[in-house]
Design an enzyme around this catalytic site. Structure first.
Site, short mmCIF file in Angstrom:
data_model
loop_
_atom_site.label_atom_id
_atom_site.label_comp_id
_atom_site.label_asym_id
_atom_site.label_seq_id
_atom_site.Cartn_x
_atom_site.Cartn_y
_atom_site.Cartn_z
N ASP A 31 0.85 -1.19 0.00
CA ASP A 31 0.00 0.00 0.00
C ASP A 31 0.89 1.25 0.00
O ASP A 31 1.89 1.31 0.72
CB ASP A 31 -0.92 -0.01 1.23
CG ASP A 31 -2.06 0.97 1.11
OD1 ASP A 31 -3.22 0.52 0.98
OD2 ASP A 31 -1.80 2.20 1.14
N ASN A 86 -12.80 -3.31 2.59
CA ASN A 86 -13.71 -2.16 2.65
C ASN A 86 -14.62 -2.19 1.43
O ASN A 86 -14.14 -2.37 0.30
CB ASN A 86 -12.90 -0.86 2.68
CG ASN A 86 -12.04 -0.73 3.92
OD1 ASN A 86 -12.42 -1.19 5.00
ND2 ASN A 86 -10.88 -0.12 3.78
N HIS A 99 -10.19 -5.16 -3.44
CA HIS A 99 -8.87 -5.41 -2.86
C HIS A 99 -9.02 -5.87 -1.42
O HIS A 99 -9.94 -5.47 -0.71
CB HIS A 99 -7.97 -4.19 -2.95
CG HIS A 99 -8.58 -2.92 -2.41
ND1 HIS A 99 -9.50 -2.18 -3.14
CD2 HIS A 99 -8.44 -2.29 -1.23
CE1 HIS A 99 -9.87 -1.13 -2.43
NE2 HIS A 99 -9.25 -1.18 -1.26
P1 5GP Z 1 -9.69 1.43 0.37
O1 5GP Z 1 -9.81 2.70 1.19
O2 5GP Z 1 -10.38 1.57 -0.97
O3 5GP Z 1 -10.10 0.20 1.12
O4 5GP Z 1 -8.14 1.24 0.13
C1 5GP Z 1 -7.46 1.77 -0.95
C2 5GP Z 1 -5.99 1.72 -0.60
O5 5GP Z 1 -5.25 1.94 -1.78
C3 5GP Z 1 -5.55 2.78 0.41
O6 5GP Z 1 -5.03 2.15 1.58
C4 5GP Z 1 -4.50 3.58 -0.35
O7 5GP Z 1 -3.41 3.98 0.47
C5 5GP Z 1 -4.08 2.63 -1.45
N1 5GP Z 1 -3.64 3.28 -2.68
C6 5GP Z 1 -4.24 4.33 -3.30
N2 5GP Z 1 -3.56 4.65 -4.41
C7 5GP Z 1 -2.51 3.78 -4.49
C8 5GP Z 1 -1.45 3.61 -5.45
O8 5GP Z 1 -1.32 4.33 -6.45
N3 5GP Z 1 -0.57 2.63 -5.20
C9 5GP Z 1 -0.65 1.82 -4.10
N4 5GP Z 1 0.28 0.87 -3.94
N5 5GP Z 1 -1.65 1.94 -3.19
C10 5GP Z 1 -2.55 2.91 -3.39
#
Ligand code: 5GP
Ligand code: ZN
Length: 113
Positions: A31, A86, A99
């Site tokens: 992440d 989530n 994810h």
């Molecule tokens: P969500 O909030 O949708 O469950 O999690 C999305 C996750 O994706 C977040 O923890 C965020 O830090 C991660 N994320 C967002 N953009 C990127 C990216 O460009 N690369 C990586 N490796 N992680 C990302």
């Protein structure tokens, strides 16, 4: 592949990331904004907007098994870790490609905020 999807672009190699593990159907990478010492995302290579759309029980098993394998390989299995999916607004989803978060390396609070 969804042309506008960030994680589809990561699968396609169009956005760089730190890969942790790969299988024919799944990809795991670190992440970009880690919320714990270990914070890895496990995704299906095929685009599913959220868990609500996942129609493939075998793939669900692959995602969960890869998440567990990463917790083990990161050395978090014995102390413990958290797996999070989530889903949509109330679930806190911000990237709309399914994810699985693997979080470890610190004690997690319950219930989550
Ligand atoms: P969500 O909030 O949708 O469950 O999690 C999305 C996750 O994706 C977040 O923890 C965020 O830090 C991660 N994320 C967002 N953009 C990127 C990216 O460009 N690369 C990586 N490796 N992680 C990302
Ligand atoms: Zn996608």
């Amino acid at each position: 592949m969804s042309a506008s999807c960030l994680f589809c672009k990561i699968v396609a190699g169009e956005i760089p990331t730190t890969k942790v593990l790969e299988s024919p159907n799944c990809l795991a990478f670190r992440d970009i904004g880690p919320k714990a010492p270990t914070h890895v995302l496990v995704i299906p290579k095929k685009h599913y907007t959220s868990l609500n759309d996942l129609d493939d029980p075998a793939l669900a098993g692959e995602l969960l098994t890869m998440a567990r394998d990463i917790a083990k390989s990161e050395g978090r299995a014995d102390a413990g870790y958290r797996i999070v999916v989530n889903t949509n607004a109330d679930g806190g989803q911000t990237v709309f490609h399914l994810h699985v978060h693997v979080l470890g390396g610190r004690a997690m609070k319950w219930p989550p905020g």
